[in-house]
Design a protein around this motif. Structure first.
Motif, PDB file in Angstrom:
ATOM      1  N   ALA A   1     -21.981 -25.563   8.564  1.00 50.74           N
ATOM      2  CA  ALA A   1     -22.480 -24.426   9.345  1.00 50.74           C
ATOM      3  C   ALA A   1     -21.502 -23.260   9.308  1.00 50.74           C
ATOM      4  O   ALA A   1     -21.902 -22.104   9.130  1.00 50.74           O
ATOM      5  CB  ALA A   1     -22.745 -24.859  10.787  1.00 50.74           C
ATOM      6  N   ALA A   2     -20.210 -23.544   9.458  1.00 52.34           N
ATOM      7  CA  ALA A   2     -19.210 -22.472   9.441  1.00 52.34           C
ATOM      8  C   ALA A   2     -19.141 -21.829   8.063  1.00 52.34           C
ATOM      9  O   ALA A   2     -19.022 -20.602   7.938  1.00 52.34           O
ATOM     10  CB  ALA A   2     -17.842 -23.023   9.853  1.00 52.34           C
ATOM     11  N   ALA A   3     -19.211 -22.648   7.001  1.00 56.00           N
ATOM     12  CA  ALA A   3     -19.169 -22.097   5.646  1.00 56.00           C
ATOM     13  C   ALA A   3     -20.430 -21.298   5.341  1.00 56.00           C
ATOM     14  O   ALA A   3     -20.371 -20.248   4.682  1.00 56.00           O
ATOM     15  CB  ALA A   3     -19.000 -23.228   4.631  1.00 56.00           C
ATOM     16  N   THR A   4     -21.589 -21.783   5.803  1.00 57.15           N
ATOM     17  CA  THR A   4     -22.844 -21.045   5.628  1.00 57.15           C
ATOM     18  C   THR A   4     -22.768 -19.692   6.317  1.00 57.15           C
ATOM     19  O   THR A   4     -23.182 -18.665   5.756  1.00 57.15           O
ATOM     20  CB  THR A   4     -24.027 -21.856   6.184  1.00 57.15           C
ATOM     21  N   ASN A   5     -22.221 -19.679   7.534  1.00 55.70           N
ATOM     22  CA  ASN A   5     -22.071 -18.424   8.254  1.00 55.70           C
ATOM     23  C   ASN A   5     -21.159 -17.472   7.489  1.00 55.70           C
ATOM     24  O   ASN A   5     -21.467 -16.278   7.337  1.00 55.70           O
ATOM     25  CB  ASN A   5     -21.498 -18.690   9.647  1.00 55.70           C
ATOM     26  N   TRP A   6     -20.037 -18.000   6.974  1.00 53.40           N
ATOM     27  CA  TRP A   6     -19.095 -17.162   6.232  1.00 53.40           C
ATOM     28  C   TRP A   6     -19.762 -16.541   5.009  1.00 53.40           C
ATOM     29  O   TRP A   6     -19.581 -15.362   4.706  1.00 53.40           O
ATOM     30  CB  TRP A   6     -17.899 -18.012   5.791  1.00 53.40           C
TER      31      TRP A   6
ATOM     32  N   VAL B   1     -22.197 -13.681   6.431  1.00 51.95           N
ATOM     33  CA  VAL B   1     -21.655 -12.499   7.123  1.00 51.95           C
ATOM     34  C   VAL B   1     -20.391 -11.974   6.453  1.00 51.95           C
ATOM     35  O   VAL B   1     -19.929 -10.879   6.778  1.00 51.95           O
ATOM     36  CB  VAL B   1     -21.385 -12.778   8.620  1.00 51.95           C
ATOM     37  N   GLY B   2     -19.802 -12.759   5.537  1.00 53.25           N
ATOM     38  CA  GLY B   2     -18.676 -12.266   4.760  1.00 53.25           C
ATOM     39  C   GLY B   2     -17.312 -12.470   5.363  1.00 53.25           C
ATOM     40  O   GLY B   2     -16.316 -11.953   4.848  1.00 53.25           O
ATOM     41  N   ARG B   3     -17.238 -13.235   6.447  1.00 56.83           N
ATOM     42  CA  ARG B   3     -15.950 -13.461   7.107  1.00 56.83           C
ATOM     43  C   ARG B   3     -16.060 -14.666   8.027  1.00 56.83           C
ATOM     44  O   ARG B   3     -17.168 -15.117   8.321  1.00 56.83           O
ATOM     45  CB  ARG B   3     -15.527 -12.213   7.881  1.00 56.83           C
ATOM     46  N   PRO B   4     -14.939 -15.199   8.497  1.00 55.96           N
ATOM     47  CA  PRO B   4     -15.012 -16.375   9.368  1.00 55.96           C
ATOM     48  C   PRO B   4     -15.586 -16.033  10.738  1.00 55.96           C
ATOM     49  O   PRO B   4     -15.676 -14.863  11.131  1.00 55.96           O
ATOM     50  CB  PRO B   4     -13.555 -16.834   9.479  1.00 55.96           C
TER      51      PRO B   4
ATOM     52  N   SER C   1     -12.479 -13.017  -3.443  1.00 54.75           N
ATOM     53  CA  SER C   1     -12.718 -13.427  -2.059  1.00 54.75           C
ATOM     54  C   SER C   1     -14.173 -13.168  -1.699  1.00 54.75           C
ATOM     55  O   SER C   1     -14.883 -12.432  -2.393  1.00 54.75           O
ATOM     56  CB  SER C   1     -11.793 -12.657  -1.110  1.00 54.75           C
ATOM     57  N   VAL C   2     -14.610 -13.743  -0.599  1.00 54.46           N
ATOM     58  CA  VAL C   2     -15.985 -13.476  -0.145  1.00 54.46           C
ATOM     59  C   VAL C   2     -16.157 -11.993   0.175  1.00 54.46           C
ATOM     60  O   VAL C   2     -17.170 -11.396  -0.218  1.00 54.46           O
ATOM     61  CB  VAL C   2     -16.351 -14.375   1.049  1.00 54.46           C
ATOM     62  N   PRO C   3     -15.195 -11.335   0.857  1.00 58.42           N
ATOM     63  CA  PRO C   3     -15.328  -9.879   1.033  1.00 58.42           C
ATOM     64  C   PRO C   3     -15.414  -9.120  -0.293  1.00 58.42           C
ATOM     65  O   PRO C   3     -16.154  -8.137  -0.401  1.00 58.42           O
ATOM     66  CB  PRO C   3     -14.067  -9.511   1.818  1.00 58.42           C
ATOM     67  N   ASP C   4     -14.666  -9.563  -1.312  1.00 63.60           N
ATOM     68  CA  ASP C   4     -14.765  -8.915  -2.622  1.00 63.60           C
ATOM     69  C   ASP C   4     -16.176  -9.068  -3.203  1.00 63.60           C
ATOM     70  O   ASP C   4     -16.735  -8.118  -3.771  1.00 63.60           O
ATOM     71  CB  ASP C   4     -13.770  -9.534  -3.609  1.00 63.60           C
ATOM     72  N   PHE C   5     -16.728 -10.258  -3.078  1.00 58.43           N
ATOM     73  CA  PHE C   5     -18.071 -10.513  -3.605  1.00 58.43           C
ATOM     74  C   PHE C   5     -19.090  -9.646  -2.875  1.00 58.43           C
ATOM     75  O   PHE C   5     -19.973  -9.040  -3.492  1.00 58.43           O
ATOM     76  CB  PHE C   5     -18.415 -11.991  -3.459  1.00 58.43           C
ATOM     77  N   PHE C   6     -18.957  -9.556  -1.542  1.00 62.17           N
ATOM     78  CA  PHE C   6     -19.860  -8.710  -0.761  1.00 62.17           C
ATOM     79  C   PHE C   6     -19.677  -7.235  -1.122  1.00 62.17           C
ATOM     80  O   PHE C   6     -20.652  -6.485  -1.208  1.00 62.17           O
ATOM     81  CB  PHE C   6     -19.618  -8.916   0.734  1.00 62.17           C
ATOM     82  N   ALA C   7     -18.429  -6.807  -1.324  1.00 60.49           N
ATOM     83  CA  ALA C   7     -18.173  -5.416  -1.698  1.00 60.49           C
ATOM     84  C   ALA C   7     -18.829  -5.081  -3.033  1.00 60.49           C
ATOM     85  O   ALA C   7     -19.334  -3.969  -3.232  1.00 60.49           O
ATOM     86  CB  ALA C   7     -16.672  -5.156  -1.770  1.00 60.49           C
TER      87      ALA C   7
ATOM     88  N   VAL D   1     -15.745  -2.038  12.950  1.00 56.81           N
ATOM     89  CA  VAL D   1     -15.704  -3.315  12.236  1.00 56.81           C
ATOM     90  C   VAL D   1     -15.854  -3.020  10.752  1.00 56.81           C
ATOM     91  O   VAL D   1     -16.885  -2.489  10.328  1.00 56.81           O
ATOM     92  CB  VAL D   1     -16.839  -4.261  12.696  1.00 56.81           C
ATOM     93  N   PRO D   2     -14.852  -3.315   9.930  1.00 53.42           N
ATOM     94  CA  PRO D   2     -14.970  -3.035   8.493  1.00 53.42           C
ATOM     95  C   PRO D   2     -16.194  -3.724   7.904  1.00 53.42           C
ATOM     96  O   PRO D   2     -16.449  -4.903   8.168  1.00 53.42           O
ATOM     97  CB  PRO D   2     -13.681  -3.617   7.906  1.00 53.42           C
ATOM     98  N   ILE D   3     -16.925  -3.014   7.094  1.00 55.82           N
ATOM     99  CA  ILE D   3     -18.203  -3.529   6.591  1.00 55.82           C
ATOM    100  C   ILE D   3     -18.006  -4.765   5.712  1.00 55.82           C
ATOM    101  O   ILE D   3     -18.861  -5.657   5.681  1.00 55.82           O
ATOM    102  CB  ILE D   3     -18.967  -2.409   5.844  1.00 55.82           C
ATOM    103  N   THR D   4     -16.878  -4.837   4.981  1.00 60.43           N
ATOM    104  CA  THR D   4     -16.628  -5.998   4.126  1.00 60.43           C
ATOM    105  C   THR D   4     -15.292  -6.668   4.411  1.00 60.43           C
ATOM    106  O   THR D   4     -14.808  -7.431   3.596  1.00 60.43           O
ATOM    107  CB  THR D   4     -16.660  -5.630   2.632  1.00 60.43           C
ATOM    108  N   ASP D   5     -14.681  -6.376   5.523  1.00 56.80           N
ATOM    109  CA  ASP D   5     -13.395  -6.999   5.851  1.00 56.80           C
ATOM    110  C   ASP D   5     -12.366  -6.750   4.749  1.00 56.80           C
ATOM    111  O   ASP D   5     -11.592  -7.644   4.379  1.00 56.80           O
ATOM    112  CB  ASP D   5     -13.582  -8.497   6.090  1.00 56.80           C
ATOM    113  N   GLY D   6     -12.389  -5.546   4.191  1.00 58.00           N
ATOM    114  CA  GLY D   6     -11.387  -5.163   3.201  1.00 58.00           C
ATOM    115  C   GLY D   6     -11.689  -5.568   1.779  1.00 58.00           C
ATOM    116  O   GLY D   6     -10.800  -5.534   0.923  1.00 58.00           O
ATOM    117  N   GLY D   7     -12.937  -5.941   1.479  1.00 56.63           N
ATOM    118  CA  GLY D   7     -13.261  -6.371   0.132  1.00 56.63           C
ATOM    119  C   GLY D   7     -13.266  -5.236  -0.882  1.00 56.63           C
ATOM    120  O   GLY D   7     -13.551  -4.087  -0.555  1.00 56.63           O
TER     121      GLY D   7
END
Length: 428
Positions: free
Chosen positions: A115-120, A123-126, A387-393, A414-420
């Protein structure tokens, strides 16, 4: 620092500068020209359970569960891109790999909790205890909206989940969902007794009631009104035609395969209707009894899932290409984590988040078959980690969305991609 050596003004100035540097977020380095692509739509295919990269898009040496020899479960085959190989059960995708990039070095830190990994991965972050982050689909709906007023911006084909939701962006950026490809959303289907004339009378009556109501400033009520307005538009015959899959040729429908393939076909039709973001869930666990979560004996029939994916994804990409929609539509394949090369006591595989594969296709990107390199057992990243933020970016950039901007949870940025940062090599 010797404070006595500084006068008071110098000390305060130095302290302020140091505090400013310490507070500077990591994503501030993203200032500068933005990468921008040309995609208009996203079809996101979700492989819930954890697709094993070593058995699909990042094959390595052959293993043997009976001998406890780590490695791939299947043989590998060449693809349309020199030097890029796939699992033997992906021959159709292999033949069009020049339109695809398997990003083999995606990673995050959640291993044991689905569930936590699916959420990540949505949404692109923990998970945060203080912020309910919006999903990728909701962010894209918020930033780009629907292509047409006669379509919703975000459709989920599969069962709803909080990870797919709008978070702090609000209900107006949530999804419309359905679980059956041939019927359309149950909540939008009018009963047979409601004729078009009767529906028109109802809408006129509703309008007259609204006209005598005072304007509200309550955001929740405005969201409700917006949702009601959209529902009225979508319940009409024009949008509901999207679900008439039998209007497609039998040959085309058969090329897509079973239920999962029909979901992908519907996604293509929804793109044509003007939907911006569609998630298609491959959650048909009955094919092998375990879905993509192939612990123990679930791996024995894993090839059935892989073959079904091969049929559906290849048909979708070629269909989009034939419809001249492939450059406008980014096809994304994601999963919550991958699988290690070692076999468990039952011959299956555990979980691995240190290196796994997500896939991009179409969207006007400069595809290269594969991006990033893992070690000889697809367990560690050798080069080009993503990273997941990079993939989202990368996804945001392909749609022309500013991947360095901030969204706002009330007054909180809130950064849109957490710095991706996007994968620059995929942009011409």
């Amino acid at each position: 620092m010797n404070i006595s050596a500084l006068n008071r003004r110098e000390f305060l100035a130095t302290s302020a500068a140091a505090a400013s540097m310490a507070a500077t977020p990591a994503w501030a380095s993203l200032d500068g020209p933005r990468i921008q692509g040309q995609a208009e739509h996203v079809i996101s295919i979700w492989l819930g359970g954890g697709m094993g990269q070593i058995d699909t898009f990042d094959p390595k040496r052959k293993g043997d569960p009976s001998q406890k020899k780590a490695g791939s479960y299947y043989d590998s085959i060449p693809t349309a891109v020199d030097g890029v190989e796939l699992c033997e059960h992906l021959p159709k995708v292999a033949s069009i790999m020049d339109r695809i990039t398997a990003v083999r070095t995606v990673n995050h830190s959640v291993i044991d909790e689905h569930a936590a990994a699916t959420n990540w991965m949505h949404v692109g972050r923990p998970v945060s205890g203080t912020v309910v982050y919006p999903s990728l689909g909701s962010i894209i709906a918020h930033e780009r909206g629907a292509v047409s007023d006669a379509a919703p911006p975000y459709v989920l084909i599969g069962y709803p989940n909080s990870s797919r939701g709008p978070g702090f962006l609000g209900a107006q950026h949530s999804y419309l969902y359905l679980t059956e490809t041939g019927r359309g959303p149950a909540g939008l289907s009018r009963p047979d007794a409601i004729t078009p004339e009767r529906q028109l009378r109802r809408e006129k009556y509703l309008t007259s009631l609204r006209d005598v109501q005072p304007e509200t400033r309550d955001a929740r009520l405005r969201d409700y009104e917006a949702a009601a307005e959209l529902s009225l538009r979508l319940s009409g015959p024009e949008f509901m035609k999207s679900f008439a899959l039998d209007s497609e040729s039998a040959e085309l429908r058969e090329s897509y395969g079973g239920e999962f393939g029909q979901r992908c076909l519907l996604a293509r039709r929804l793109v044509q209707r003007g939907v911006r973001f569609i998630e298609v869930s491959h959650n048909l666990n009955f094919l092998n009894g375990a879905g993509w979560d192939v612990h123990n004996r679930g791996i024995l029939d894993q090839h059935k899932l892989i073959r079904e994916m091969d049929d559906a994804v290849a048909a979708l990409i070629l269909d989009l290409e034939n419809q001249k929609l492939l450059d406008k539509t980014l096809v994304v394949i994601t999963t919550e984590f991958g699988r290690p090369p070692q076999f468990d006591g039952g011959g299956g595989r555990g979980h691995q988040s240190s290196a796994f594969t997500c896939v991009l296709a179409g969207g006007g990107l400069k595809h290269q078959g594969a991006y990033g390199v893992t070690d000889e057992l697809s367990q560690k990243i050798v080069s080009d980690p993503v990273s997941v933020p990079d993939f989202f970016a990368t996804i945001h950039a392909s749609l022309g969305i500013d991947y360095a901007k901030s969204l706002y949870d009330g007054d909180r940025p809130v950064p849109i991609t957490d710095g991706g940062k996007p994968i620059a090599a995929l942009f011409g």
